[in-house]
Design an enzyme around this catalytic site. Structure first.
Site, PDB file in Angstrom:
ATOM      1  N   ASP A 168      -6.497  36.979 -21.786  1.00 14.24           N
ATOM      2  CA  ASP A 168      -6.956  37.135 -23.205  1.00 14.24           C
ATOM      3  C   ASP A 168      -6.388  35.830 -23.849  1.00 14.24           C
ATOM      4  O   ASP A 168      -7.273  35.200 -24.926  1.00 14.24           O
ATOM      5  CB  ASP A 168      -6.286  38.311 -23.707  1.00 14.24           C
ATOM      6  CG  ASP A 168      -6.937  39.647 -23.290  1.00 14.24           C
ATOM      7  OD1 ASP A 168      -8.345  39.359 -22.624  1.00 14.24           O
ATOM      8  OD2 ASP A 168      -6.578  40.672 -23.787  1.00 14.24           O
ATOM      9  N   ARG A 174       1.098  30.291 -14.278  1.00 13.64           N
ATOM     10  CA  ARG A 174       1.820  31.033 -13.337  1.00 13.64           C
ATOM     11  C   ARG A 174       2.585  32.103 -14.040  1.00 13.64           C
ATOM     12  O   ARG A 174       3.759  31.807 -14.668  1.00 13.64           O
ATOM     13  CB  ARG A 174       2.633  30.220 -12.443  1.00 13.64           C
ATOM     14  CG  ARG A 174       3.257  31.170 -11.605  1.00 13.64           C
ATOM     15  CD  ARG A 174       4.085  30.322 -10.399  1.00 13.64           C
ATOM     16  NE  ARG A 174       5.432  29.661 -11.016  1.00 13.64           N
ATOM     17  CZ  ARG A 174       6.259  29.022 -10.002  1.00 13.64           C
ATOM     18  NH1 ARG A 174       6.098  29.132  -8.974  1.00 13.64           N
ATOM     19  NH2 ARG A 174       7.356  28.403 -10.515  1.00 13.64           N
ATOM     20  N   HIS A 207       9.821  30.401 -14.147  1.00 17.78           N
ATOM     21  CA  HIS A 207      10.977  29.926 -13.931  1.00 17.78           C
ATOM     22  C   HIS A 207      11.190  29.073 -15.316  1.00 17.78           C
ATOM     23  O   HIS A 207      12.447  28.660 -15.616  1.00 17.78           O
ATOM     24  CB  HIS A 207      11.061  28.900 -12.770  1.00 17.78           C
ATOM     25  CG  HIS A 207      11.355  29.759 -11.755  1.00 17.78           C
ATOM     26  ND1 HIS A 207      12.093  30.775 -11.318  1.00 17.78           N
ATOM     27  CD2 HIS A 207      10.302  29.988 -10.459  1.00 17.78           C
ATOM     28  CE1 HIS A 207      12.240  31.208 -10.253  1.00 17.78           C
ATOM     29  NE2 HIS A 207      10.917  30.749  -9.477  1.00 17.78           N
ATOM     30  N   ASP A 247      10.706  28.385  -2.246  1.00 15.74           N
ATOM     31  CA  ASP A 247      10.989  29.907  -1.640  1.00 15.74           C
ATOM     32  C   ASP A 247      10.756  29.875  -0.262  1.00 15.74           C
ATOM     33  O   ASP A 247      11.544  30.644   0.453  1.00 15.74           O
ATOM     34  CB  ASP A 247      10.191  30.740  -2.443  1.00 15.74           C
ATOM     35  CG  ASP A 247      10.685  31.004  -3.872  1.00 15.74           C
ATOM     36  OD1 ASP A 247      12.004  31.487  -3.897  1.00 15.74           O
ATOM     37  OD2 ASP A 247      10.368  30.514  -5.095  1.00 15.74           O
ATOM     38  N   GLU A 292       4.774  32.580  -0.233  1.00 14.64           N
ATOM     39  CA  GLU A 292       6.181  31.774  -0.198  1.00 14.64           C
ATOM     40  C   GLU A 292       7.416  32.581   0.335  1.00 14.64           C
ATOM     41  O   GLU A 292       8.509  32.240   0.303  1.00 14.64           O
ATOM     42  CB  GLU A 292       6.598  31.412  -1.373  1.00 14.64           C
ATOM     43  CG  GLU A 292       6.491  32.369  -2.728  1.00 14.64           C
ATOM     44  CD  GLU A 292       6.768  32.094  -4.063  1.00 14.64           C
ATOM     45  OE1 GLU A 292       7.402  30.859  -4.237  1.00 14.64           O
ATOM     46  OE2 GLU A 292       6.192  32.575  -4.994  1.00 14.64           O
TER      47      GLU A 292
END
Length: 257
Positions: free
Chosen positions: A87, A73, A48, A178, A152
């Site tokens: 990576d 996230r 987000h 959520d 969620e």
């Protein structure tokens, strides 16, 4: 030289509660400031917040002088983006919108090198291995990856027991915002039905022998979830802290006039 020890994962295994904060301003400077504040982990949000892999790397670099674990996230649970984040040097992932065993199986495949999984081998080129300087990275990386799954939705809760029973899952994180929306309580993550769902999920996660986490900035809910045994908790965000401090400063100025 092996992969670095994942302090966050080690602390969870030792039963030490880990306190964190959401980092959404996409700024290495604010990440550096917060890294020195004493948090155990900081969540760099690519779902987000206006982040990409390059900005996430810059923030991890800014945090590296402090004993804090960067958690990322990604925006989705796709193997290609997970490969890039790993990576880049992240060892702890929080995957959003997890709802099925099949999804988790694909995630476990994506985070592990063969023969345990199918993570692509480009270690000689990437930050995670010190750009090839960590000669034993490929053979030691798997055990230092920490996989956290964000539950969620009601569908995710329905699959929670099966997901929590899976080997390789380190923790399950309940996303109340959520979840509240999916339960018909949009914008009210502190609603009684949502609180009860979070507490029930905690009990189910712990019965499976896994670690449980949650995000809330509400002082009452923080204490409630701590008492319920939350193993890792984010207690707010950099955005929220800045907004709150700005409002307090403005009100203080106005009251002094």
């Amino acid at each position: 030289m092996p992969a670095p020890i994942n302090r966050f994962k080690a602390a969870l295994l030792q039963g030490k509660r880990q306190t964190g904060l959401w980092v959404a301003l996409a700024s290495p400077l604010s990440a550096e400031l917060l890294a020195g504040a004493g948090f155990d982990w900081l969540l760099i949000d690519l779902e987000h917040a206006p982040n990409d892999v390059r900005s996430a790397i810059a923030q991890m670099q800014a945090m590296s002088a402090f004993p804090v674990t960067p958690v990322i996230r990604p925006p989705m649970s796709e193997a290609w983006v997970i490969k890039q984040v790993l990576d880049a040097g992240c060892q702890t992932l929080l995957i959003p919108m997890v709802e099925s065993v099949a999804q988790v199986e694909a995630l476990l495949d994506a985070i592990h090198y063969p023969p345990k999984g199918q993570r692509g081998v480009g270690a000689a080129l990437v930050r995670a291995s010190g750009f090839g300087a960590q000669a034993d990275y490929l053979t030691t990386a798997n055990e230092q990856i920490c996989l956290l799954l964000q539950i969620e939705t009601r569908k995710g809760l329905d699959a929670l027991d099966a997901i929590a029973a899976m080997d390789g899952v380190d923790g399950l994180f309940i996303g109340p915002a959520d979840l509240a929306a999916d339960m018909g309580c949009l914008g009210n993550p502190g609603h009684e039905s949502v609180r009860n769902a979070v507490l029930d999920a905690f009990q189910r996660i712990k019965r499976a022998g896994k670690k449980c986490g949650v995000l809330t900035s509400d002082p009452g809910l923080i204490e409630m979830y701590k008492a319920a045994g939350a193993d890792f908790m984010a207690i707010g965000s950099d955005v929220g802290l800045l907004r709150e401090a700005a409002n307090v400063a403005f009100d203080r100025y106005n009251s002094a006039r």
